[in-house]
Write a protein that holds these residues in place. Structure first.
Motif, PDB file in Angstrom:
ATOM      1  N   UNK A 107     -19.258   5.010  -2.196  1.00  0.00           N
ATOM      2  CA  UNK A 107     -18.213   4.750  -3.190  1.00  0.00           C
ATOM      3  C   UNK A 107     -17.433   6.023  -3.489  1.00  0.00           C
ATOM      4  N   UNK A 108     -16.127   5.889  -3.739  1.00  0.00           N
ATOM      5  CA  UNK A 108     -15.344   7.071  -4.101  1.00  0.00           C
ATOM      6  C   UNK A 108     -15.911   7.702  -5.375  1.00  0.00           C
ATOM      7  N   UNK A 125      -5.305   3.293  -5.114  1.00  0.00           N
ATOM      8  CA  UNK A 125      -6.287   2.478  -5.836  1.00  0.00           C
ATOM      9  C   UNK A 125      -7.640   2.675  -5.153  1.00  0.00           C
ATOM     10  N   UNK A 126      -8.693   2.641  -5.941  1.00  0.00           N
ATOM     11  CA  UNK A 126     -10.032   2.809  -5.400  1.00  0.00           C
ATOM     12  C   UNK A 126     -10.659   1.460  -5.086  1.00  0.00           C
ATOM     13  N   UNK A 131     -10.563   3.973  -0.201  1.00  0.00           N
ATOM     14  CA  UNK A 131      -9.455   4.368  -1.061  1.00  0.00           C
ATOM     15  C   UNK A 131      -8.218   3.749  -0.413  1.00  0.00           C
ATOM     16  N   UNK A 132      -7.520   2.929  -1.169  1.00  0.00           N
ATOM     17  CA  UNK A 132      -6.306   2.292  -0.670  1.00  0.00           C
ATOM     18  C   UNK A 132      -5.110   3.166  -1.032  1.00  0.00           C
ATOM     19  N   UNK A 133      -4.213   3.371  -0.077  1.00  0.00           N
ATOM     20  CA  UNK A 133      -3.004   4.153  -0.343  1.00  0.00           C
ATOM     21  C   UNK A 133      -1.804   3.415   0.239  1.00  0.00           C
ATOM     22  N   UNK A 134      -0.784   3.268  -0.598  1.00  0.00           N
ATOM     23  CA  UNK A 134       0.495   2.782  -0.095  1.00  0.00           C
ATOM     24  C   UNK A 134       1.425   3.995  -0.058  1.00  0.00           C
ATOM     25  N   UNK A 135       1.879   4.319   1.143  1.00  0.00           N
ATOM     26  CA  UNK A 135       2.787   5.442   1.353  1.00  0.00           C
ATOM     27  C   UNK A 135       4.215   4.913   1.271  1.00  0.00           C
ATOM     28  N   UNK A 136       4.798   4.964   0.088  1.00  0.00           N
ATOM     29  CA  UNK A 136       6.125   4.400  -0.150  1.00  0.00           C
ATOM     30  C   UNK A 136       7.204   4.935   0.773  1.00  0.00           C
TER      31      UNK A 136
END
Length: 170
Positions: A107-108, A125-126, A131-136
């Motif tokens: 877990x993070x 978001x964790x 770990x989820x990342x949206x690179x805008x």
């Protein structure tokens, strides 16, 4: 017999860690994994095994170290977990090629978000072990640094969707 996905860290990316996927398939078969299939050249393999996640990870890391002469990180998820990672993507309306899950062994840490540097348009978001990342603005120009992700590997949602489908078919 369970279906699994193994994700190799830093393989065939940016000229490092050269590993033909035919070699990876052969290694997995030597380790006794069944129905072995790879997806794209970045170290993604699906297979069946009676071994536990920890045993799969240890066996693959040992075999890859012997092949490469250096440690190669491996993260393993069951087919069910990969499907859940896809289903729990907190950015489902965002471009899947700009949204990643960063895979961790556990877990993070609680201070993950506090340890982030260089964040601009990225949303984070964790997850359970991700770990989820949206690179805008895209990954290519991002300066995002996530300390908790030092020994991780990331896959975009397109790749995760394909791996989930492949694993579900085993």
């Amino acid at each position: 017999m369970g279906a699994f996905v193994a994700l190799l860290r830093a393989v065939n990316v940016g000229g490092t860690g050269k590993l033909p996927m035919t070699e990876l398939e052969a290694m997995c078969e030597e380790l006794g994994f069944g129905a072995v299939r790879t997806y794209i050249a970045s170290g993604n393999v699906v297979f069946t095994s009676r071994k536990s996640e920890a045993a799969i990870k240890a066996a693959l890391e040992k075999r890859l170290h012997a092949y490469a002469g250096a440690p190669v990180g491996v993260l393993v998820r069951s087919a069910t977990e990969v499907a859940e990672i896809l289903a729990h993507n907190p950015f489902p309306k965002m471009a899947p090629n700009r949204t990643v899950a960063i895979f961790l062994d556990k877990a993070p840490p609680a201070d993950t978000l506090a340890g982030i540097r260089g964040q601009k348009a990225e949303e984070i978001k964790l997850g359970r072990r991700e770990i989820y990342v949206h690179y805008g603005e895209g990954m290519g120009t991002s300066k995002l640094a996530i300390l908790a992700a030092k020994t991780s590997t990331a896959r975009n949602m397109n790749t995760i969707a394909t791996l989930a489908k492949m694993a579900a078919e085993l």
